[in-house]
Design a protein around this motif. Structure first.
Motif, short mmCIF file in Angstrom:
data_model
loop_
_atom_site.label_atom_id
_atom_site.label_comp_id
_atom_site.label_asym_id
_atom_site.label_seq_id
_atom_site.Cartn_x
_atom_site.Cartn_y
_atom_site.Cartn_z
N SER A 70 -2.93 51.66 19.94
CA SER A 70 -2.16 52.70 20.62
C SER A 70 -0.95 52.10 21.35
CB SER A 70 -3.04 53.44 21.63
OG SER A 70 -4.14 54.05 20.98
N ALA A 71 -1.13 50.91 21.93
CA ALA A 71 -0.01 50.25 22.61
C ALA A 71 1.11 49.93 21.62
CB ALA A 71 -0.50 48.98 23.29
N CYS A 72 0.75 49.51 20.42
CA CYS A 72 1.77 49.24 19.40
C CYS A 72 2.52 50.51 19.03
CB CYS A 72 1.12 48.63 18.16
SG CYS A 72 0.43 46.98 18.41
N ALA A 73 1.77 51.61 18.87
CA ALA A 73 2.43 52.88 18.56
C ALA A 73 3.40 53.28 19.67
CB ALA A 73 1.37 53.97 18.36
N ALA A 74 2.99 53.09 20.93
CA ALA A 74 3.86 53.43 22.05
C ALA A 74 5.11 52.55 22.08
CB ALA A 74 3.09 53.30 23.36
N LEU A 75 4.95 51.27 21.78
CA LEU A 75 6.12 50.38 21.75
C LEU A 75 7.07 50.76 20.63
CD1 LEU A 75 4.39 46.95 22.52
CD2 LEU A 75 5.89 48.28 24.03
N GLY A 76 6.53 51.22 19.51
CA GLY A 76 7.39 51.72 18.44
C GLY A 76 8.21 52.91 18.89
N LEU A 77 7.59 53.81 19.65
CA LEU A 77 8.31 54.95 20.19
C LEU A 77 9.36 54.52 21.21
CD1 LEU A 77 5.29 57.37 20.60
CD2 LEU A 77 7.25 57.76 19.11
N ALA A 78 9.03 53.50 22.00
CA ALA A 78 10.00 52.99 22.98
C ALA A 78 11.24 52.45 22.28
CB ALA A 78 9.34 51.90 23.83
N CYS A 123 10.09 46.19 6.49
CA CYS A 123 10.52 46.86 7.72
C CYS A 123 11.27 45.89 8.64
CB CYS A 123 9.31 47.44 8.44
SG CYS A 123 9.69 48.39 9.92
N ALA A 124 10.78 44.67 8.73
CA ALA A 124 11.43 43.67 9.58
C ALA A 124 12.78 43.24 9.00
CB ALA A 124 10.51 42.47 9.73
N ALA A 125 12.89 43.22 7.67
CA ALA A 125 14.11 42.70 7.04
C ALA A 125 15.23 43.72 6.97
CB ALA A 125 13.78 42.19 5.64
N ARG A 126 14.90 45.02 6.97
CA ARG A 126 15.92 46.05 6.76
C ARG A 126 16.29 46.71 8.09
NH1 ARG A 126 14.11 50.24 2.39
NH2 ARG A 126 16.07 51.14 3.16
N ALA A 127 17.34 46.22 8.68
CA ALA A 127 17.79 46.78 9.96
C ALA A 127 18.26 48.21 9.82
CB ALA A 127 18.89 45.90 10.55
N ARG A 153 13.14 52.83 11.74
CA ARG A 153 12.59 51.48 11.63
C ARG A 153 11.67 51.14 12.79
NH1 ARG A 153 15.10 46.25 13.23
NH2 ARG A 153 14.16 44.57 11.99
N ALA A 154 12.08 51.46 14.00
CA ALA A 154 11.25 51.12 15.16
C ALA A 154 9.92 51.86 15.13
CB ALA A 154 12.01 51.42 16.45
N VAL A 183 3.96 51.63 14.07
CA VAL A 183 2.78 52.11 13.36
C VAL A 183 2.19 51.01 12.47
CG1 VAL A 183 1.96 53.78 11.65
CG2 VAL A 183 3.50 54.51 13.48
N LEU A 184 3.06 50.26 11.79
CA LEU A 184 2.57 49.15 10.96
C LEU A 184 1.96 48.05 11.82
CD1 LEU A 184 5.44 48.89 8.32
CD2 LEU A 184 3.05 49.55 7.89
#
Length: 591
Positions: free
Chosen positions: A187-195, A353-357, A362-363, A368-369
């Motif tokens: 869940s923390a990873c999902a929240a950081l993606g939203l951030a 995902c990391a390679a394609r800015a 993307r975030a 989620v990944l």
């Protein structure tokens, strides 16, 4: 040159009708409710309401897709790069279940594999239909924050007038601190993606992530933070360069050293289990010992050192505490390769995902990944994915990211057609749903059974006097002796019941019932070995019996002799497929 004319026999491409807007918002509400449900619904052994909640929402998502196929043409399939690995993973589970020597032992893991595939395809087929996918992920992140707050309160016993049961290692609504930590870390990873995706609300989502991480820390689950560090390090290696990369890696290394020092006093026995699991695998290297059979086969390979720490009669080692080793032991190199295909698919998406800015969202996709990656890494030192909710999080995340970021719509096959595919899909969901709820229904039927024992009283004394009088008049009447013994047994008058059941056994030695009941009395008075001997004699006289075999299986389970227990319980289900006691006992072995 002029444009080439379309051949007369060539049909124009089908017109794609845009789905109604309410459908996208309905799916958003479905997934938001799923994550809030996972946070709110309490877990309970055998009944597993939390797991049933996740299964119900995954089934609802797929059912929505199938119904939309029937309602609107053309029926579109959201094709992703992970479709094949996940399909092979599910088909592998089906194949291993089909050849399993004991389906009862394999059913729980088979159901989890099917559920994992259902969660993946439910997410992959619906993610692109959501008008604002961030809302579904936001519901997930907020549910994690709520659980993190609950975990913090559990460490204090509440706050002010709000009283909560105090625990050294909080479990919130999950029943186990390890599984709670897995959900909170994801869940923390999902929240950081939203951030990263929402600059205006970055502070909010960062606070949500911090709350989830704080709750995870209270669980003292080492594997969760090791997995977070590993995924963060992987992301740093793939996205950062130069000094920023080394600063990030150095910070993670220092944090890891600090965590190692903090947990230095905790006992660690995983190494012994892993070593003995490899011994089990080497006995069946290619196809394993059988789906879901780890807890049955492992005791024969447990080393003296592990037995000394966890005696077989007191502790059931039902997990390898490393999903990859357990898959290797149960399904061999072939089964591990199927799971590796799914993990490899996750890694390819994460790397792209990391390679394609310039990748849209993307975030969000990265968060989620990362959530899926944390659980996949944590599985190397924990049985997390064996917990159905963790499986849901992993495969839903993979499906959501693959469908939203990399999917493409293709029409389903014209033959047999969208109605046939929709009907087949709904039928498959119905069959799977029946299997998923069977343990709950069996437990409820078991609870509803009336009690055997009765209180003594005037009617009891009158019935005993009448039967004793009849037996005195006819000393060789086995029926009267057995009825009298049965009456004493119902009143828990064990000496008298034993005397008359033994008399019945002498008068009618071909009856299995008296031997079974003598076993029941021995068990009730604490003589398990004597009970096993009586039940064995009962089964020699009447091998077709169900009750004696259930009793034998239950007692062997309680003594830690799981393989013998499962063999008897499987025989019960072969003769009586709806036997509630056998179903519940087989489920308890892996709880």
């Amino acid at each position: 040159m002029g444009k080439k004319k379309r051949a007369a026999s060539e049909a124009p491409p089908p017109a794609v009708e845009a789905p109604p807007s309410w459908e996208g918002w309905g799916l958003t509400a479905l997934w938001a409710a799923a994550f809030f449900g996972l946070a709110l619904v309490g877990d309970q052994k055998v009944l597993r309401y939390k797991l049933l909640t996740a299964e119900a929402f995954a089934a609802a998502g797929l059912a929505w897709v199938f119904v939309s196929w029937a309602a609107r043409a053309p029926a579109l399939w959201r094709r992703t790069a992970l479709d094949l690995p996940v399909t092979l993973y599910a088909l592998g589970g089906l194949a291993y279940y089909a050849v399993a020597p004991e389906h009862g032992a394999a059913q729980g893991e088979f159901n989890r594999v099917l559920f994992s595939a259902a969660a993946f395809f439910a997410a992959s087929q619906t993610a692109a239909r959501l008008p604002r996918p961030e809302l579904a992920v936001g519901a997930w992140a907020l549910s994690g924050a709520a659980l993190g707050l609950y975990a913090l309160l559990q460490t204090r016993g509440g706050l002010g007038p709000l009283l909560i049961p105090q625990l050294d290692r909080p479990i919130a609504t999950f029943g186990n601190p390890i599984f709670l930590a897995a959900f909170l870390a994801a869940s923390a990873c999902a929240a950081l993606g939203l951030a990263g995706a929402d600059a205006r609300r970055r502070g909010l989502w960062s606070a949500v992530a911090a709350l989830a991480l704080a709750g995870a820390w209270t669980t003292q689950t080492r594997a969760a933070f090791a997995a977070l560090a590993a995924v963060a390090g992987m992301w740093a290696l793939m996205t950062l360069e130069g000094r920023r990369r080394w600063t990030a890696l150095g910070t993670l290394a220092l944090a890891g050293l600090g965590a190692a020092w903090f947990f230095r006093g905790r006992q660690w026995t995983h190494g012994l289990i892993w070593r003995d699991t490899l011994s089990l695998w080497l006995a069946h290297p290619w196809f394993g010992c059988g789906l879901g059979r780890f807890h049955l086969e492992f005791p024969a390979h447990a080393s003296p050192a592990l037995r000394a720490l966890w005696p077989e009669s007191k502790v059931i080692v039902n997990f390898a505490h490393n999903e990859y080793l357990q898959v290797l032991a149960e399904t061999g190199v072939v089964g591990l390769a199927l799971l590796a295909g799914v993990v490899g698919g996750w890694f390819r998406l994460a790397r792209e995902c990391a390679a394609r800015a310039e990748l849209p969202r993307r975030a969000l996709l990265g968060g989620v990944l990362a959530a899926a990656g944390v659980l996949l890494v944590q599985n190397a030192a924990s049985p997390d994915i064996r917990f159905g909710v963790s499986s849901f999080v992993v495969f839903w995340s993979l499906g959501f990211a693959a469908g939203l970021g990399w999917g493409s719509d293709v029409p389903v096959l014209l033959f047999p057609g969208r109605f046939a595919f929709a009907g087949a899909g709904l039928l498959a969901l119905t069959l799977w749903g029946g299997m998923a709820v069977e343990p709950l229904l069996a437990q409820r039927r078991l609870f509803a059974q009336p009690s055997f024992h009765v209180e003594g009283g005037t009617e009891f004394d009158r019935a005993v006097a009448e039967l004793e009088g009849r037996l005195k008049a006819s000393p060789g009447d086995a029926d009267v002796a057995e009825n009298l013994a049965y009456l004493y047994a119902k009143a828990s008058r064990w000496p008298e019941a034993t005397r008359y059941f033994e008399l019945t056994a002498r008068l009618a030695p071909t009856r299995p019932g008296p031997f079974n009941n003598l076993g029941n009395i021995a068990y009730s008075t604490g003589d398990r070995d004597g009970a096993i001997r009586w039940w064995g004699r009962s089964l020699e006289v009447g091998p077709e019996q169900v009750d004696a075999r259930v009793n034998l299986g239950k007692t062997l389970y309680e003594m830690g002799r799981l393989k013998e227990s499962a063999k008897n319980l499987e025989e019960v289900l072969r003769r009586d497929p709806d036997n509630e006691k056998a179903q519940v006992l087989l489920k308890k072995m892996v709880e």
